[in-house]
Design a protein around this motif. Sequence first.
Motif, PDB file in Angstrom:
ATOM      1  N   SER A   3      22.807 104.180  11.883  1.00 33.68           N
ATOM      2  CA  SER A   3      24.240 104.064  12.163  1.00 33.68           C
ATOM      3  C   SER A   3      24.543 104.016  13.661  1.00 33.68           C
ATOM      4  O   SER A   3      25.704 103.900  14.051  1.00 33.68           O
ATOM      5  CB  SER A   3      24.992 105.240  11.533  1.00 33.68           C
ATOM      6  OG  SER A   3      24.633 106.462  12.151  1.00 33.68           O
ATOM      7  N   LEU A   4      23.519 104.106  14.501  1.00 37.03           N
ATOM      8  CA  LEU A   4      23.716 104.056  15.947  1.00 37.03           C
ATOM      9  C   LEU A   4      23.954 102.626  16.405  1.00 37.03           C
ATOM     10  O   LEU A   4      23.536 101.664  15.756  1.00 37.03           O
ATOM     11  CB  LEU A   4      22.490 104.613  16.670  1.00 37.03           C
ATOM     12  CG  LEU A   4      22.062 106.051  16.382  1.00 37.03           C
ATOM     13  CD1 LEU A   4      20.803 106.387  17.168  1.00 37.03           C
ATOM     14  CD2 LEU A   4      23.182 107.029  16.726  1.00 37.03           C
ATOM     15  N   SER A   5      24.589 102.483  17.556  1.00 32.99           N
ATOM     16  CA  SER A   5      24.725 101.166  18.173  1.00 32.99           C
ATOM     17  C   SER A   5      23.370 100.696  18.683  1.00 32.99           C
ATOM     18  O   SER A   5      22.411 101.481  18.771  1.00 32.99           O
ATOM     19  CB  SER A   5      25.722 101.228  19.326  1.00 32.99           C
ATOM     20  OG  SER A   5      25.167 101.968  20.408  1.00 32.99           O
ATOM     21  N   GLY A   6      23.289  99.416  19.039  1.00 32.69           N
ATOM     22  CA  GLY A   6      22.028  98.880  19.551  1.00 32.69           C
ATOM     23  C   GLY A   6      21.553  99.608  20.799  1.00 32.69           C
ATOM     24  O   GLY A   6      20.371  99.920  20.943  1.00 32.69           O
ATOM     25  N   GLU A  52      22.324 102.679  21.706  1.00 32.56           N
ATOM     26  CA  GLU A  52      21.926 104.038  21.343  1.00 32.56           C
ATOM     27  C   GLU A  52      20.562 104.045  20.668  1.00 32.56           C
ATOM     28  O   GLU A  52      19.742 104.942  20.895  1.00 32.56           O
ATOM     29  CB  GLU A  52      22.987 104.657  20.431  1.00 32.56           C
ATOM     30  CG  GLU A  52      24.291 104.958  21.149  1.00 32.56           C
ATOM     31  CD  GLU A  52      25.444 105.235  20.198  1.00 32.56           C
ATOM     32  OE1 GLU A  52      26.520 105.646  20.681  1.00 32.56           O
ATOM     33  OE2 GLU A  52      25.280 105.027  18.971  1.00 32.56           O
ATOM     34  N   GLN A  53      20.287 103.035  19.859  1.00 29.04           N
ATOM     35  CA  GLN A  53      18.974 102.923  19.222  1.00 29.04           C
ATOM     36  C   GLN A  53      17.879 102.714  20.264  1.00 29.04           C
ATOM     37  O   GLN A  53      16.776 103.263  20.143  1.00 29.04           O
ATOM     38  CB  GLN A  53      18.962 101.788  18.206  1.00 29.04           C
ATOM     39  CG  GLN A  53      19.754 102.080  16.950  1.00 29.04           C
ATOM     40  CD  GLN A  53      19.656 100.970  15.927  1.00 29.04           C
ATOM     41  OE1 GLN A  53      18.902 100.008  16.092  1.00 29.04           O
ATOM     42  NE2 GLN A  53      20.429 101.079  14.853  1.00 29.04           N
ATOM     43  N   LEU A  58      21.116  93.399  23.407  1.00 32.72           N
ATOM     44  CA  LEU A  58      22.127  94.335  23.884  1.00 32.72           C
ATOM     45  C   LEU A  58      23.185  93.624  24.732  1.00 32.72           C
ATOM     46  O   LEU A  58      22.903  92.622  25.391  1.00 32.72           O
ATOM     47  CB  LEU A  58      21.472  95.442  24.720  1.00 32.72           C
ATOM     48  CG  LEU A  58      20.401  96.288  24.014  1.00 32.72           C
ATOM     49  CD1 LEU A  58      19.883  97.370  24.958  1.00 32.72           C
ATOM     50  CD2 LEU A  58      20.946  96.898  22.725  1.00 32.72           C
TER      51      LEU A  58
END
Length: 245
Positions: free
Chosen positions: A145-148, A150-151, A176
Amino acid sequence: MMTNAIPSSGHLLEVSGLRVAYGAVEALKGVDLTVGKGQIVTLLGANGAGKSSTLNALVGLAAKKAGRVVFDGHDISGLAPEQIVRCGMTLTPEGRRIFPSLTVDEHLMLGGAMHKARGNIAEVREDMLERFPILKERLGQKAGSLSGGEQQMLAIARAMMSSPDLLLLDEPSLGLAPQVVDLIFDLIAGLRQRGLTILLVEQNVSLSLDIADAGYVMANGRVVLAGTAAELRNSSEIRGAYLGA
């Protein structure tokens, strides 16, 4: 004049004659490179040049057909990936390779499983949460569920949980947004300032050369050019092929 050797005081990594084949296809055809302690060294080249294969071979994820890998004075050519991580070299792979159903904290603890001194895992975890404050806010959240961006931070933090001396980064800006890419590159530069050595594969040549000390250009599984970051930036071949000049 540029050569295929980069001068450095104290090599952390020395690679000679590295060859890798996938079936009948030879991906690496005798790669030689060095990375000095405390440096950021970047691998440049078109898709299919052999950059990712080089990183994968260094950590034992691609079968080496021939060649020698010396890390911190020790020949690690025949070691398994988990042994290489315990020696102090780890990889943040292309595409991040996070596990969507695991939480942020579970990823960190997974990365810490290969730590050389398991008693220090809690301390290293706290250090990662200080370096990546957004992850501290997401500890119980599923990684999928994290953004790119954050991943990508999670993938780097997971790799850093083993307290490596050498971090291999494969395309950290892939997919990104530009503002997130700048944040990731600031983070990478900050890791080097704290003493980490980094071998970087990155599609954004300009940003790579901005933070790197030196680099190698690969084509068709071979190193075809090497030099300091300034030399490569001023090279007519690099400017024409990658920098639009």
